[in-house]
Motif scaffolding. Sequence first.
Motif, short mmCIF file in Angstrom:
data_model
loop_
_atom_site.label_atom_id
_atom_site.label_comp_id
_atom_site.label_asym_id
_atom_site.label_seq_id
_atom_site.Cartn_x
_atom_site.Cartn_y
_atom_site.Cartn_z
N ALA A 88 0.82 -1.21 0.00
CA ALA A 88 0.00 0.00 0.00
C ALA A 88 0.85 1.26 0.00
CB ALA A 88 -0.94 0.01 1.21
N GLY A 91 1.33 3.69 -2.97
CA GLY A 91 0.43 4.79 -3.29
C GLY A 91 -0.78 4.38 -4.12
N SER A 92 -1.75 5.28 -4.17
CA SER A 92 -3.03 4.97 -4.80
C SER A 92 -2.90 4.78 -6.32
CB SER A 92 -4.05 6.07 -4.49
OG SER A 92 -3.56 7.34 -4.86
N HIS A 145 -4.87 4.17 7.69
CA HIS A 145 -4.66 5.08 6.56
C HIS A 145 -4.32 4.31 5.29
CE1 HIS A 145 -3.48 8.57 4.26
NE2 HIS A 145 -2.27 8.07 4.09
N TYR A 146 -3.39 3.36 5.40
CA TYR A 146 -3.00 2.58 4.23
C TYR A 146 -4.16 1.74 3.73
CZ TYR A 146 2.01 3.68 4.77
OH TYR A 146 3.23 4.31 4.84
N THR A 148 -7.34 2.40 4.04
CA THR A 148 -8.31 3.30 3.41
C THR A 148 -7.87 3.68 2.00
OG1 THR A 148 -8.94 4.17 5.58
CG2 THR A 148 -9.53 5.48 3.66
N LEU A 149 -6.57 3.90 1.81
CA LEU A 149 -6.04 4.16 0.47
C LEU A 149 -6.31 2.98 -0.46
CD1 LEU A 149 -2.49 5.82 0.88
CD2 LEU A 149 -4.56 6.87 -0.04
N ARG A 152 -10.08 2.85 -1.33
CA ARG A 152 -10.45 3.89 -2.30
C ARG A 152 -9.82 3.66 -3.67
NH1 ARG A 152 -9.65 9.08 1.82
NH2 ARG A 152 -11.56 8.73 3.05
N SER A 153 -8.77 2.85 -3.72
CA SER A 153 -8.11 2.56 -4.99
C SER A 153 -8.73 1.36 -5.70
CB SER A 153 -6.61 2.30 -4.75
OG SER A 153 -6.00 3.44 -4.15
#
Length: 237
Positions: A88, A91-92, A145-146, A148-149, A152-153
């Motif tokens: 993760a 990055g997205s 946080h990771y 959630t990324l 969303r990805s």
Amino acid sequence: MDKPFIVALDFSSKEEVRSFLQLFSDTSLFLKVGMELYFQEGPAIIDELKQRGHDIFLDLKLHDIPHTVKRAMKGLAKLGIDLVNVHASGGSAMMRAAIEGLEEGTPPGMKRPRCIAVTQLTSTSERMLHDELLIDRTMNETVLHYATLAYRSGLDGVVCSAQEVPFLRASLGASFITVTPGIRFADDQADDQVRVVTPYEAKQLGTNYIVIGRSITKAHNPYAAYERLKREWDGGQ
């Protein structure tokens, strides 16, 4: 992928794998092929395991620029694997590229492999997170946080510690799958893992899949250890 137990093939050759799987000739398993085995044997080991009727988690933890990850995933999708992963922290954009590659590479009529993201390795401690990785948030904040990324990805889930499953469920919902390594029997050594739990604890915490390796593969009787795993998952001893 209806089997909750993923057995990590902690071997470096197909001969060791074949010897181990002889003990499970009547059982269809969910197997994890990691870097050690895949880099030695290549795609041929995936084909052999699929022909034997096993589900495959190809654990390569891709982490590169989006273009490279997309092209790599496009190739991996052709192997007929069931699950694959990325970091993760890539990055997205990289995670979205991974899904695009899998979708493009999946043969017609086949289902796209699920793709999950590693949040933080279960060998990472809170101190290492701060002192070596220079992340000033708590482990739980970082993992959320990771995750959630990844959500969303468009990824299907994450790799995390079972200890982190409850708050991920609360934030991201039940359909976002969790795959949890760091599983040990109560009388096992933790080895190089830090955030570890027992099979029964993992189930109580709500995870979808547990990854267990040395507790099975290095056991005196691997088949008996696998049967113990099933009993403990169900609350028995």
